[in-house]
Write a protein that holds these residues in place. Structure first.
Motif, mmCIF file in Angstrom:
data_model
loop_
_atom_site.group_PDB
_atom_site.id
_atom_site.type_symbol
_atom_site.label_atom_id
_atom_site.label_comp_id
_atom_site.label_asym_id
_atom_site.label_seq_id
_atom_site.Cartn_x
_atom_site.Cartn_y
_atom_site.Cartn_z
ATOM 1 N N SER A 96 0.833 -1.220 0.000
ATOM 2 C CA SER A 96 0.000 0.000 0.000
ATOM 3 C C SER A 96 0.860 1.259 0.000
ATOM 4 O O SER A 96 0.410 2.325 -0.424
ATOM 5 N N GLU A 97 2.095 1.131 0.463
ATOM 6 C CA GLU A 97 2.974 2.311 0.516
ATOM 7 C C GLU A 97 3.508 2.687 -0.871
ATOM 8 O O GLU A 97 4.083 3.755 -1.047
ATOM 9 N N PHE A 98 3.288 1.828 -1.860
ATOM 10 C CA PHE A 98 3.801 2.081 -3.212
ATOM 11 C C PHE A 98 2.728 2.506 -4.195
ATOM 12 O O PHE A 98 3.034 2.735 -5.362
ATOM 13 N N VAL A 99 1.453 2.564 -3.745
ATOM 14 C CA VAL A 99 0.382 2.853 -4.716
ATOM 15 C C VAL A 99 -0.521 3.982 -4.225
ATOM 16 O O VAL A 99 -0.645 4.213 -3.019
ATOM 17 N N ASP A 100 -1.160 4.659 -5.196
ATOM 18 C CA ASP A 100 -2.122 5.711 -4.871
ATOM 19 C C ASP A 100 -3.560 5.226 -4.981
ATOM 20 O O ASP A 100 -4.459 5.795 -4.378
ATOM 21 N N VAL A 101 -3.812 4.166 -5.775
ATOM 22 C CA VAL A 101 -5.187 3.641 -5.850
ATOM 23 C C VAL A 101 -5.477 2.861 -4.566
ATOM 24 O O VAL A 101 -4.546 2.407 -3.892
ATOM 25 N N PRO A 102 -6.767 2.691 -4.204
ATOM 26 C CA PRO A 102 -7.083 1.915 -3.000
ATOM 27 C C PRO A 102 -6.568 0.482 -3.107
ATOM 28 O O PRO A 102 -6.723 -0.153 -4.150
ATOM 29 N N LEU A 103 -5.947 0.001 -2.042
ATOM 30 C CA LEU A 103 -5.486 -1.389 -1.989
ATOM 31 C C LEU A 103 -6.220 -2.087 -0.845
ATOM 32 O O LEU A 103 -6.238 -1.587 0.292
ATOM 33 N N ILE A 104 -6.824 -3.208 -1.166
ATOM 34 C CA ILE A 104 -7.616 -3.968 -0.186
ATOM 35 C C ILE A 104 -6.890 -5.276 0.106
ATOM 36 O O ILE A 104 -6.562 -6.036 -0.812
ATOM 37 N N ASN A 105 -6.629 -5.506 1.386
ATOM 38 C CA ASN A 105 -5.958 -6.728 1.824
ATOM 39 C C ASN A 105 -6.950 -7.900 1.807
ATOM 40 O O ASN A 105 -7.926 -7.908 2.560
ATOM 41 N N ALA A 106 -6.669 -8.893 0.974
ATOM 42 C CA ALA A 106 -7.530 -10.078 0.887
ATOM 43 C C ALA A 106 -6.916 -11.251 1.650
ATOM 44 O O ALA A 106 -7.246 -12.409 1.387
ATOM 45 N N GLY A 107 -6.021 -10.932 2.623
ATOM 46 C CA GLY A 107 -5.379 -11.960 3.437
ATOM 47 C C GLY A 107 -3.879 -11.882 3.289
ATOM 48 O O GLY A 107 -3.355 -12.007 2.177
ATOM 49 N N ASP A 108 -3.177 -11.616 4.425
ATOM 50 C CA ASP A 108 -1.703 -11.582 4.398
ATOM 51 C C ASP A 108 -1.172 -12.586 5.415
ATOM 52 O O ASP A 108 -1.132 -12.342 6.607
ATOM 53 N N GLY A 109 -0.763 -13.745 4.894
ATOM 54 C CA GLY A 109 -0.219 -14.786 5.760
ATOM 55 C C GLY A 109 -1.138 -15.077 6.934
ATOM 56 O O GLY A 109 -2.355 -15.186 6.778
ATOM 57 N N ALA A 110 -0.533 -15.169 8.127
ATOM 58 C CA ALA A 110 -1.325 -15.398 9.342
ATOM 59 C C ALA A 110 -1.779 -14.074 9.956
ATOM 60 O O ALA A 110 -2.184 -14.037 11.116
ATOM 61 N N GLY A 111 -1.707 -12.993 9.190
ATOM 62 C CA GLY A 111 -2.014 -11.662 9.725
ATOM 63 C C GLY A 111 -3.484 -11.343 9.789
ATOM 64 O O GLY A 111 -4.164 -11.675 10.777
ATOM 65 N N HIS A 112 -4.007 -10.732 8.721
ATOM 66 C CA HIS A 112 -5.382 -10.220 8.749
ATOM 67 C C HIS A 112 -6.129 -10.521 7.459
ATOM 68 O O HIS A 112 -5.516 -10.775 6.417
ATOM 69 N N HIS A 113 -7.457 -10.451 7.556
ATOM 70 C CA HIS A 113 -8.337 -10.696 6.404
ATOM 71 C C HIS A 113 -9.584 -9.833 6.635
ATOM 72 O O HIS A 113 -10.666 -10.340 6.921
ATOM 73 N N PRO A 114 -9.436 -8.510 6.492
ATOM 74 C CA PRO A 114 -10.515 -7.617 6.945
ATOM 75 C C PRO A 114 -11.816 -7.717 6.152
ATOM 76 O O PRO A 114 -12.885 -7.477 6.717
ATOM 77 N N THR A 115 -11.756 -8.076 4.857
ATOM 78 C CA THR A 115 -13.040 -8.154 4.135
ATOM 79 C C THR A 115 -13.823 -9.397 4.554
ATOM 80 O O THR A 115 -15.048 -9.392 4.559
ATOM 81 N N GLN A 116 -13.103 -10.477 4.931
ATOM 82 C CA GLN A 116 -13.786 -11.638 5.502
ATOM 83 C C GLN A 116 -14.498 -11.214 6.790
ATOM 84 O O GLN A 116 -15.642 -11.587 7.049
ATOM 85 N N THR A 117 -13.807 -10.397 7.580
ATOM 86 C CA THR A 117 -14.399 -9.946 8.842
ATOM 87 C C THR A 117 -15.673 -9.146 8.604
ATOM 88 O O THR A 117 -16.653 -9.300 9.332
ATOM 89 N N LEU A 118 -15.664 -8.300 7.589
ATOM 90 C CA LEU A 118 -16.863 -7.496 7.344
ATOM 91 C C LEU A 118 -18.047 -8.383 6.954
ATOM 92 O O LEU A 118 -19.171 -8.159 7.410
#
Ligand code: CP
Length: 305
Positions: free
Chosen positions: A114-136
């Protein structure tokens, strides 16, 4: 909702969550009202890990809004296999598209990208980290079936590596909930997550045995043991097959219990449970469409306030 990117559920306030869920409910009630709204809009799909639900429901959501997707495809057939960095890949694909959806095996990859782009970036799962759209979509399903306040939820299975668990636990701290975590000791929630939940004032308890709490639960959220995240396959074999539920297990449950699972399941929920009133996991997966349509609508701007 005023966010440039969606990386983790930690960034979401109660107001943010309610904005998405309310918009999703409007779209579910009247999908034709938004059909075609985003004609000409392109969503970039970058999946460095397998996915069925997240990838296909983002594609369906974008198409139902009138837009289309550009899919990087399998890692092996992309220039990632030639050694291209994630930073370079997202910088290229943001030039082709209006927003990016990224799944990656490394925790923190979405933050970095996300630090390299200006368009919206949505995390669809990063390793054992987070999956916020699943949460919603999980929160949408909980709200529809049990309500989000005065809620007692049990979250069971692989709490260590399960990113859906981490995201859901943080998001629920915005509501009046009691969270019970049920797992073998070796797969307990990471201690930093436990610390954060305490800091946020949420009532949490940890258990090894579902029977200790089953009769108190409004929602039981079951998760798969994440075989692909275990550094030692012997450790996986020690816990595989534990914490399975079947109709007999559920004899002690309240009639109103809602059973959820982010899917895919392996053997955590016996197929005989599918036909019971408790089973909500396929409805939960289907809720991914209105929820991801709402998210895209909010990020792509037509109704952003
Ligand atoms: N729940 C979920 O993220 O499923 P997929 O891995 O199929 O996208």
């Amino acid at each position: 909702m005023r966010h440039d990117h969606l990386i983790t559920s930690k960034q979401l306030s109660r107001e943010d969550i309610e904005t998405v869920l309310d918009r999703a409910a409007e779209i579910a009630a009247e999908p034709e009202a938004v059909a075609g709204t985003y004609e000409g809009t392109l969503l970039g799909l970058l999946f460095y890990e397998p996915s069925t639900r997240t990838k296909m429901s983002f594609e369906t959501a974008m198409k139902r809004l009138g837009g289309d997707v550009v899919d990087m495809g399998a890692v092996e057939s992309s220039s990632v296999s030639k050694g291209e960095t994630l930073a370079d890949t997202v910088r290229v694909i943001e030039g082709y598209t209006d927003a990016l959806v990224l799944r990656h095996p490394r925790e923190g990859a979405a933050t970095m990208a996300s630090e390299f782009v200006d368009v919206p970036l949505i995390n669809a799962g990063d390793g054992a980290g987070h999956h916020p759209t699943q949460t919603l979509l999980d929160l949408y399903t909980i709200r529809e079936n049990a309500g989000l306040d005065d809620l007692t939820i049990g979250i069971m299975g692989d709490l260590k590596y399960g990113r859906t668990v981490h995201s859901l636990a943080y998001a629920l701290t915005n509501f009046d909930t009691t969270q019970h975590f049920i797992s073998p000791t070796s797969l307990q929630l990471p201690r930093e997550v436990v610390y954060d939940l305490h800091q946020r004032g949420t009532s949490i308890k940890e258990h090894e045995d579902l029977a200790a709490v089953l009769e108190t639960l409004d929602v039981l959220y079951v998760t798969r043991i994440q075989q692909e995240r275990f550094p030692d396959k012997e450790e996986y074999r020690k816990v595989a097959g534990q914490y399975q539920i079947d109709v007999e297990t559920l004899e002690a449950a309240r009639d109103e219990l809602t059973i959820m699972h982010p899917l895919p399941r392996v053997n955590e929920i016996a197929p005989e449970v599918d036909g019971t009133e408790y089973a909500t996991y396929f409805e939960q997966a289907h809720n991914g469409i209105p929820v991801r349509m709402a998210l895209l609508d909010l990020f792509l701007g037509e109704t952003d306030e």
